[in-house]
Write a protein that holds these residues in place. Structure first.
Motif, PDB file in Angstrom:
ATOM      1  N   SER A   6       1.321  -0.799  -0.271  1.00 20.31           N
ATOM      2  CA  SER A   6      -0.296  -0.234   0.160  1.00 20.31           C
ATOM      3  C   SER A   6       0.622   1.342   0.076  1.00 20.31           C
ATOM      4  O   SER A   6       1.972   1.112   0.358  1.00 20.31           O
ATOM      5  N   GLY A  10      -6.816   4.328  -1.482  1.00 18.31           N
ATOM      6  CA  GLY A  10      -6.418   3.349  -2.624  1.00 18.31           C
ATOM      7  C   GLY A  10      -5.913   3.596  -3.525  1.00 18.31           C
ATOM      8  O   GLY A  10      -5.708   2.939  -4.233  1.00 18.31           O
ATOM      9  N   CYS A  29      -9.846  -0.010 -11.926  1.00 16.03           N
ATOM     10  CA  CYS A  29      -8.325   0.760 -11.929  1.00 16.03           C
ATOM     11  C   CYS A  29      -8.306   1.172 -12.508  1.00 16.03           C
ATOM     12  O   CYS A  29      -8.110   0.774 -13.814  1.00 16.03           O
ATOM     13  N   SER A  65      -6.752   2.792  -6.877  1.00 15.95           N
ATOM     14  CA  SER A  65      -8.491   2.370  -6.624  1.00 15.95           C
ATOM     15  C   SER A  65      -9.744   3.417  -8.149  1.00 15.95           C
ATOM     16  O   SER A  65      -8.991   4.104  -8.533  1.00 15.95           O
ATOM     17  N   THR A  68     -10.048   7.297  -8.219  1.00 16.26           N
ATOM     18  CA  THR A  68      -9.018   7.798  -7.496  1.00 16.26           C
ATOM     19  C   THR A  68      -7.785   8.553  -8.532  1.00 16.26           C
ATOM     20  O   THR A  68      -7.123   9.374  -7.771  1.00 16.26           O
ATOM     21  N   PRO A 124      -8.018  11.197  -0.715  1.00 14.31           N
ATOM     22  CA  PRO A 124      -9.481  10.577  -1.630  1.00 14.31           C
ATOM     23  C   PRO A 124     -10.162  11.595  -1.732  1.00 14.31           C
ATOM     24  O   PRO A 124     -10.701  12.276  -0.804  1.00 14.31           O
ATOM     25  N   LEU A 129     -15.604   7.884  -2.802  1.00 16.33           N
ATOM     26  CA  LEU A 129     -15.701   6.721  -1.306  1.00 16.33           C
ATOM     27  C   LEU A 129     -17.539   6.366  -1.677  1.00 16.33           C
ATOM     28  O   LEU A 129     -17.776   5.366  -0.853  1.00 16.33           O
ATOM     29  N   SER A 132     -18.554   4.615  -4.316  1.00 22.46           N
ATOM     30  CA  SER A 132     -17.852   2.925  -4.644  1.00 22.46           C
ATOM     31  C   SER A 132     -18.673   1.761  -3.007  1.00 22.46           C
ATOM     32  O   SER A 132     -19.169   1.060  -3.095  1.00 22.46           O
TER      33      SER A 132
END
Length: 213
Positions: A6, A10, A29, A65, A68, A124, A129, A132
């Protein structure tokens, strides 16, 4: 072999080495991929991919993701949908984005090389969010728009600019992901199967992009 780390909300740094060709599910993505001195933009991906094999040095990618990618790229996502194109031919992005990706590709610590991108990746957009989450909950477009306090037309417009595709496409991707997860744990195929199948496309032969190993 595929490894992932990570880099922020995202955002995932991945490396594929010594991997055989395989099919890659659509995930919505955008991936930035460094390989052999070049950097490519792949996505937003709404179709399955057929990856190519990778060698010892492999490929390095930064996966952003769904919803984003605007944190690093300007508003051109609809034109990039299901494409694999050179970063130089599409957009510059942050001034040093290409150099950062290439340094990360050649480094044993790619996460550290890409650390300068963290400030942009740590913020983000709340709207993305919420969208999603609505798709993950299986809400239809009209229901999602109502929950978000906007019209269906506004939802369509913002989806194209933020995700690069419409809400119905995101919903199909999430349904397919749930179906695969259910199959993985042994759920009967007839019960797990999503209502509509996702199309599969081969990656352009000239790009030789691979996402997974």
């Amino acid at each position: 072999m595929l490894t992932e780390t990570s880099l922020g909300p995202g955002a995932v740094v991945w490396r594929s080495q010594n991997g055989a060709p395989t099919k890659v599910p659509a995930d919505g993505c955008v991936d930035l991929i460094a390989d052999s001195g070049a950097v490519w933009i792949c996505g937003p991906q709404t179709r399955w991919l057929r990856s190519s094999a990778t060698g010892d040095q492999g490929m390095l990618g930064l996966r952003l993701s769904a919803g984003t990618a605007l944190r690093l790229l300007p508003d051109c996502l609809p034109e990039l949908r299901d494409q694999s194109l050179s970063l130089d031919s599409v957009v510059s992005g942050p001034p040093n984005l290409r150099d950062l990706m290439l340094r990360a590709w050649g480094s044993a610590a790619p996460h550290a090389e890409l650390a300068p991108l963290r400030p942009a990746l740590d913020a983000p957009e709340p709207w993305s969010l919420l969208v999603s989450r609505a798709a993950a909950a299986g809400l239809r477009a009209s229901e999602a728009a109502r929950r978000l306090g906007c019209s269906d037309r506004t939802l369509r417009r913002r989806m194209l600019s933020t995700f690069g595709y419409g809400y119905a496409t995101l919903l199909r991707i999430r349904r397919a992901e749930r179906a695969r997860a259910l199959i993985t744990v042994g759920t009967d195929l007839a019960r797990a199967r999503p209502r509509r199948a996702m199309p599969i496309r081969p990656i352009c032969a000239g790009t030789s992009r691979a996402w997974w190993a």
